[in-house]
Scaffold this motif. Structure first.
Motif, mmCIF file in Angstrom:
data_model
loop_
_atom_site.group_PDB
_atom_site.id
_atom_site.type_symbol
_atom_site.label_atom_id
_atom_site.label_comp_id
_atom_site.label_asym_id
_atom_site.label_seq_id
_atom_site.Cartn_x
_atom_site.Cartn_y
_atom_site.Cartn_z
ATOM 1 N N GLY A 192 -0.126 5.427 -3.726
ATOM 2 C CA GLY A 192 -0.648 6.492 -2.883
ATOM 3 C C GLY A 192 -1.816 7.252 -3.490
ATOM 4 N N ASP A 222 4.952 6.404 1.162
ATOM 5 C CA ASP A 222 4.583 6.309 2.584
ATOM 6 C C ASP A 222 4.531 4.867 3.077
ATOM 7 N N GLY A 223 4.095 3.945 2.246
ATOM 8 C CA GLY A 223 3.946 2.557 2.660
ATOM 9 C C GLY A 223 5.245 1.810 2.885
ATOM 10 N N LYS A 247 0.843 -1.194 0.000
ATOM 11 C CA LYS A 247 0.000 0.000 0.000
ATOM 12 C C LYS A 247 0.879 1.244 0.000
ATOM 13 N N ASP A 248 0.384 2.265 -0.670
ATOM 14 C CA ASP A 248 0.992 3.612 -0.640
ATOM 15 C C ASP A 248 2.419 3.683 -1.170
#
Length: 173
Positions: free
Chosen positions: A47, A75-76, A13-14
């Motif tokens: 993201g 970010d992930g 994710k992200d």
């Protein structure tokens, strides 16, 4: 000349979509075989919502099949700082002196895997302390190469980053 294969690691994710697309498209234009690796059994989600299906599960990654490992930031990626399976794969690539590259926050994973101890690297300025905690000498430049390891600070450095990776791969046999 045989086309070289490169593996891109994405967070489930992200991940940073812009960096992923710049790197993937530049590798494609330069005729590299590109494989996406993740620990996701479904789709990786960027993201901003882009979805990417991985080709290889992290637990099945074999360094013998690739000329380089590139870890995409975002970010992930911080959720992988202490991922021991990713660390072991990084160590295997490094033992074979293959190109290992990471940008944004991802160089911290290289540091935590132990391959950057007493070496120099760069990363996003917000992760500078994390890098230095692992015994890495921080260099405040956009893209930095220390032998087989290439690191970059931010997504805006993606093109310079991938150009550096390709130049390094083209020098190797």
């Amino acid at each position: 000349m045989q086309k070289k294969s490169v593996v891109l690691f994405l967070a489930e994710k992200d991940f940073n979509e812009q960096a992923y697309l710049v790197i993937k498209n530049t590798l494609s234009k330069n005729l590299y075989n590109i494989f996406v690796c993740s620990d996701s059994t479904g789709l990786c989600r960027g993201g901003n919502g882009i979805k990417v299906k991985n080709d290889i599960l992290l637990s099945n990654l074999n360094e013998a099949n690739f000329a380089a490992l590139i870890i995409i930031g975002g970010d992930g990626i911080q959720l992988y700082y202490n991922n021991l399976i990713l660390h072991k794969n990084i160590q295997k690539f490094n033992a074979k002196k293959k190109v290992i590259a990471a940008l944004c926050a991802a160089p911290v994973i290289l540091a935590k895997s132990g391959i950057l101890t007493n070496r120099t690297a760069t990363c996003n300025i917000n992760q500078k302390k994390e890098l230095e905690k692992e015994g890495v000498i921080y260099n405040n430049i956009p893209v930095f190469q220390d032998k087989n390891i290439i690191t970059a600070q931010q997504v805006i450095n993606s093109q310079e980053f991938i150009n550096n990776i390709i130049n390094t791969l083209n020098k190797s046999v």
